[in-house]
Design a protein around this motif. Structure first.
Motif, short mmCIF file in Angstrom:
data_model
loop_
_atom_site.label_atom_id
_atom_site.label_comp_id
_atom_site.label_asym_id
_atom_site.label_seq_id
_atom_site.Cartn_x
_atom_site.Cartn_y
_atom_site.Cartn_z
N ALA A 20 0.85 -1.19 0.00
CA ALA A 20 0.00 0.00 0.00
C ALA A 20 0.89 1.24 0.00
O ALA A 20 1.90 1.29 0.71
N LEU A 21 0.52 2.25 -0.78
CA LEU A 21 1.38 3.41 -0.94
C LEU A 21 1.33 4.35 0.25
O LEU A 21 2.22 5.19 0.41
N SER A 22 0.30 4.25 1.07
CA SER A 22 0.20 5.09 2.26
C SER A 22 -0.88 4.51 3.15
O SER A 22 -1.44 3.45 2.86
N GLY A 23 -1.20 5.22 4.22
CA GLY A 23 -2.31 4.82 5.07
C GLY A 23 -3.65 5.24 4.53
O GLY A 23 -4.69 4.94 5.14
N ARG A 24 -3.66 5.93 3.38
CA ARG A 24 -4.91 6.39 2.77
C ARG A 24 -5.29 5.47 1.62
O ARG A 24 -4.53 5.33 0.66
N PRO A 25 -6.45 4.84 1.68
CA PRO A 25 -6.82 3.90 0.61
C PRO A 25 -6.84 4.53 -0.78
O PRO A 25 -6.57 3.85 -1.78
N GLU A 26 -7.13 5.83 -0.86
CA GLU A 26 -7.24 6.46 -2.17
C GLU A 26 -5.90 6.51 -2.91
O GLU A 26 -5.86 6.71 -4.14
N ASP A 27 -4.78 6.34 -2.20
CA ASP A 27 -3.48 6.33 -2.86
C ASP A 27 -3.19 5.00 -3.55
O ASP A 27 -2.29 4.92 -4.38
N GLY A 28 -3.92 3.96 -3.18
CA GLY A 28 -3.81 2.69 -3.86
C GLY A 28 -2.61 1.86 -3.47
O GLY A 28 -2.00 2.06 -2.40
N VAL A 29 -2.24 0.94 -4.35
CA VAL A 29 -1.17 -0.02 -4.08
C VAL A 29 -0.27 -0.13 -5.30
O VAL A 29 -0.66 0.23 -6.42
N VAL A 30 0.93 -0.65 -5.08
CA VAL A 30 1.80 -1.08 -6.17
C VAL A 30 1.98 -2.58 -6.05
O VAL A 30 1.93 -3.14 -4.95
N PHE A 31 2.18 -3.25 -7.18
CA PHE A 31 2.33 -4.70 -7.15
C PHE A 31 3.07 -5.16 -8.40
O PHE A 31 3.09 -4.48 -9.43
N THR A 32 3.67 -6.33 -8.29
CA THR A 32 4.29 -7.00 -9.44
C THR A 32 3.29 -7.99 -10.02
O THR A 32 2.72 -8.81 -9.29
N HIS A 33 3.08 -7.92 -11.32
CA HIS A 33 2.20 -8.86 -12.02
C HIS A 33 3.06 -9.98 -12.60
O HIS A 33 4.05 -9.74 -13.31
N ALA A 34 2.69 -11.24 -12.28
CA ALA A 34 3.52 -12.38 -12.68
C ALA A 34 3.66 -12.49 -14.18
O ALA A 34 4.69 -12.98 -14.68
N GLY A 35 2.65 -12.07 -14.93
CA GLY A 35 2.68 -12.27 -16.38
C GLY A 35 3.80 -11.53 -17.08
O GLY A 35 4.36 -12.03 -18.06
N ASP A 36 4.13 -10.33 -16.60
CA ASP A 36 5.21 -9.57 -17.24
C ASP A 36 6.29 -9.13 -16.25
O ASP A 36 7.28 -8.52 -16.66
N GLN A 37 6.10 -9.43 -14.97
CA GLN A 37 7.05 -9.07 -13.91
C GLN A 37 7.27 -7.56 -13.80
O GLN A 37 8.25 -7.10 -13.19
N ARG A 38 6.36 -6.78 -14.35
CA ARG A 38 6.45 -5.32 -14.23
C ARG A 38 5.73 -4.86 -12.98
O ARG A 38 4.78 -5.50 -12.51
N VAL A 39 6.16 -3.73 -12.45
CA VAL A 39 5.48 -3.10 -11.33
C VAL A 39 4.32 -2.28 -11.87
O VAL A 39 4.46 -1.53 -12.85
N HIS A 40 3.14 -2.44 -11.24
CA HIS A 40 1.95 -1.69 -11.62
C HIS A 40 1.43 -0.91 -10.41
O HIS A 40 1.65 -1.30 -9.26
N ARG A 41 0.72 0.18 -10.70
CA ARG A 41 0.04 0.93 -9.66
C ARG A 41 -1.46 0.88 -9.91
O ARG A 41 -1.92 1.02 -11.04
N TRP A 42 -2.19 0.69 -8.82
CA TRP A 42 -3.66 0.74 -8.90
C TRP A 42 -4.19 1.72 -7.87
O TRP A 42 -3.73 1.75 -6.72
N ARG A 43 -5.14 2.55 -8.34
CA ARG A 43 -5.89 3.43 -7.45
C ARG A 43 -7.37 3.16 -7.63
O ARG A 43 -7.82 2.81 -8.73
N PRO A 44 -8.15 3.31 -6.54
CA PRO A 44 -9.60 3.03 -6.64
C PRO A 44 -10.24 3.80 -7.80
O PRO A 44 -9.94 4.97 -8.03
N GLY A 45 -11.08 3.09 -8.54
CA GLY A 45 -11.78 3.69 -9.66
C GLY A 45 -11.01 3.72 -10.95
O GLY A 45 -11.48 4.27 -11.95
N THR A 46 -9.81 3.12 -10.97
CA THR A 46 -8.99 3.11 -12.17
C THR A 46 -8.55 1.69 -12.47
O THR A 46 -8.71 0.78 -11.65
N GLU A 47 -7.96 1.51 -13.65
CA GLU A 47 -7.31 0.26 -13.99
C GLU A 47 -5.83 0.35 -13.61
O GLU A 47 -5.24 1.44 -13.64
N PRO A 48 -5.20 -0.76 -13.24
CA PRO A 48 -3.77 -0.72 -12.95
C PRO A 48 -2.96 -0.27 -14.16
O PRO A 48 -3.28 -0.61 -15.31
#
Length: 656
Positions: free
Chosen positions: A87-115
């Motif tokens: 999680a990027l902060s204690g605020r949910p609206e900032d979203g999360v970062v994650f690694t996707h196994a399919g391409d091993q790239r880092v992605h960011r997701w925020r509520p209401g958007t696509e990663p």
């Protein structure tokens, strides 16, 4: 005979716990974290080929957190993986970062958007992998691994900074390389509100449980790092480092100067200042995956710690060294894994001898525990045996630890005068261990009338460095002898029939199982061997991935100086001594234990007139993730035991 129980031969008892339940029923919960006030975690989905979904607790139960489905939150760093999201902060609206196994790239997701991707794709003939994230300003810092060959043997690693605005996704020059102090590194730990960063590093031939260095560097105003310095070294195994969460600037390290992983405060100019709670217990474990954590500083200055000797109990450690284990925590389960904190509460995966894995939320303030993700498959728990810990006397006079799972059924018992068959389970690693928890794979056997003993042989973690180093230079000797000592101990105590013993293991456990068939041809009547190491000569000569490519220097000896030892202990070279039939199960995409070794073993056994039932699985790596393959493997193993021990397995129930 127990009241109301029917008598039937051991191994033939009907059981509702089938191989399909083993594949799908036990939730594989991992990598717990907080997003605002919510607890999130990753959960492997066998029905989707083992995809690791990022989950959250919803009003109607657990639900997938990322939109659209299909996201596989998993990294292949060092092949065994690492912490794949944050999680990027204690605020949910900032979203999360994650690694996707399919391409091993880092992605960011925020509520209401696509990663959206933050890291660039892999370059030509190179794959970029990322793990173990930290946030600083408008960047996410992490470990990046660049793999330049299909076998995973040519690898470089850096700590890097990725802009959170996504500008590096199409422009690799926007990725800032921060440090490359060692060949292997953990991700960065940035001082809260401060201008310092620390990480762990080590080089071949060391493994992280042999010797690591705790590194530190100042963060300059422009975000670059000053010259890294060694804060803790001297051949200690530092397995975790964390900054205090109370803003004091205190740095803690899990290190083993007294041969146990205890919590230490690090002096500002380096060195271990003091041990908070010196005990002959482990407060940490082997760093098989980058980003594992066993010690979490809380905002009130205390630390949530997992500790014990052969156990993983959750306790609260005060800076003055007082350690308390709240009663409410013990009620949630005896074993705690994958800790996370929001600074006040602790979330974790929890399990026990009679409890399946669940995700829980513990509050140190009142000792309460709330279940966030209930265990799955509990309808079958009435068929679970009650395991217990035992210490057997080894051939060298030392204790050998084991978890004993007797055969059990609520409806059946064995005939008078008959002893059950037993299977010796050998864990992988080998520098690892297994917890004493309700285990569906073990229950698959015990509910049918087959006893299981899970041996924590010399070399296992959880019992201090001296026990761990019993295997040093003696892999293929100490582990084999310890397993044999436990098997013979069961016979001596009248629990097992000397003619009805089998052994099984996967990966390094597969090595020990195969080596045991060579060394103890009269002790074991059958074996189940999963994706094993079988030829250390090939392995040491570049036949495995980078992380473990020098592992055998410590386990057997440096190559080629110890060449004779390698050849003498090789199960492949000793195949002509094997008398017992066995099943050999291998994924064809395995980079850790390449499938060529299993194929050669099957050919060697055929040449000697022995019996090897060799099953290969397309699309599987080191460990089976597809439900159908798990079912096929377990059925093949159980059928072998039935043929050898003279019972008819309850396979109709197993295939339900």
């Amino acid at each position: 005979m127990a009241h109301g129980h029917r008598s039937a031969p051991y191994g033939s008892w009907p059981s509702p716990l089938g191989a399909a339940d083993v594949a799908r029923g036990e939730a594989q919960l991992d990598w717990v974290g907080f997003v605002g006030d919510e607890v999130w975690w990753t959960e492997a989905l066998p029905e989707e080929g083992g995809r690791a979904a990022l989950m959250r607790g919803g009003p109607d139960g657990p639900e997938e957190a990322l939109p659209g489905g299909g996201w596989d939150v998993r990294t292949r760093v060092i092949e065994y993986g690492g912490r794949p999201w944050l999680a990027l902060s204690g605020r949910p609206e900032d979203g999360v970062v994650f690694t996707h196994a399919g391409d091993q790239r880092v992605h960011r997701w925020r509520p209401g958007t696509e990663p959206v991707p933050l890291s660039p794709p892999g370059a030509w003939q190179a794959e970029l992998r990322h793990a173990d994230f930290a946030v600083r300003g408008d960047e996410v810092w992490c470990l990046r691994e660049r793999v330049e060959d299909e076998e995973g043997t040519r690898v470089t690693r850096h700590l890097v900074a990725l802009p959170l605005d996504g500008s590096a996704a199409d422009d690799p020059s926007r990725v800032r390389e921060l440090a490359a102090s060692h060949h292997f590194m953990s991700g960065p730990r940035v001082e809260p509100g401060g201008d310092r960063v620390v990480w762990l590093g080590w080089n071949h031939p060391d493994m992280p449980w042999d010797a690591t260095e705790l590194m530190g560097a100042a963060i300059r105003a422009d975000g670059t790092l000053g010259e890294p310095a060694v804060l803790v070294g001297d051949r200690l195994a530092v397995t975790q480092a964390e900054w205090a969460a109370d803003g004091s600037g205190t740095l803690y390290a899990l290190a083993d100067p007294d041969r146990w992983w205890n919590v230490h405060e690090v002096a500002p100019d380096g060195g271990l200042l003091r041990t908070l709670c010196p005990r002959e217990e482990e407060f940490g474990d082997a760093l098989w995956r980058i980003g594992l954590r066993w010690c979490l500083p809380l905002r009130d200055g205390t630390l949530a710690v997992v500790h014990g000797t052969g156990t993983r109990t959750l306790g609260i450690l005060s800076p003055d060294g007082t350690l308390t284990d709240p009663e409410g925590f013990a009620g949630a389960g005896a074993e705690w894994f994958s800790l996370a904190t929001d600074g006040r509460r602790v979330a974790a995966v929890c399990a026990g001898p009679r409890q399946r894995r669940s995700v829980v939320l513990a509050d140190p303030a009142d000792g309460s525990v709330r279940v966030v993700r209930p265990p799955s498959g509990t309808a079958l728990d009435a068929w679970a045996t009650t395991p217990y810990r035992r210490a057997f006397r080894g051939d060298d006079g030392q204790d050998v630890y084991a978890h004993v799972y007797p055969p059990y059924s609520p409806t059946h018992t064995g005939p008078d005068g008959e002893l059950p068959p037993w299977v010796v389970f050998v864990h992988g690693g080998p520098t690892s261990g297994t917890p004493l928890v309700l285990n569906q794979e073990i229950g698959f056997f015990t509910s049918r009338g087959i006893g299981v003993v899970d041996v924590q042989y010399g070399g296992s973690t959880g019992y201090g460095r001296a026990y761990r180093e019993r295997l040093r230079g003696d892999w293929g000797v100490t582990d084999v002898r310890d397993c044999a000592a436990v098997a013979r101990g069961l016979v001596a105590e009248g629990l097992a029939d000397a003619g009805r013993l089998a052994i099984r293991g996967a990966s390094a456990g597969g090595w020990t199982a195969a080596a045991s068939l060579c060394a103890e041809p009269e002790l074991y009547a059958a074996a189940g061997i999963y994706y094993p190491l079988l030829d250390p000569v090939i392995w040491s000569a570049g036949g495995t991935h980078d992380f473990e490519s020098r592992y055998l220097d410590g386990l057997i000896g440096p190559w080629p100086e110890a060449k004779d030892r390698y050849e003498r202990r090789s199960p492949l070279a000793g195949a002509d001594r094997i008398r017992a039939p066995f099943v050999l199960l291998q994924g064809l995409d395995d980079r850790v234990c390449p499938p060529a070794q299993s194929l050669r073993m099957a050919e060697r056994i055929a040449e000697t007139g022995g019996e090897c039932r060799y099953l290969r699985f397309e699309g599987e790596g080191h460990g089976f993730r597809k439900a159908g393959n798990t079912i096929t493997a377990l059925h093949a193993e159980l059928e072998l035991y039935g043929d050898v021990f003279g019972f008819t397995p309850s396979l109709p129930a197993a295939s339900s």
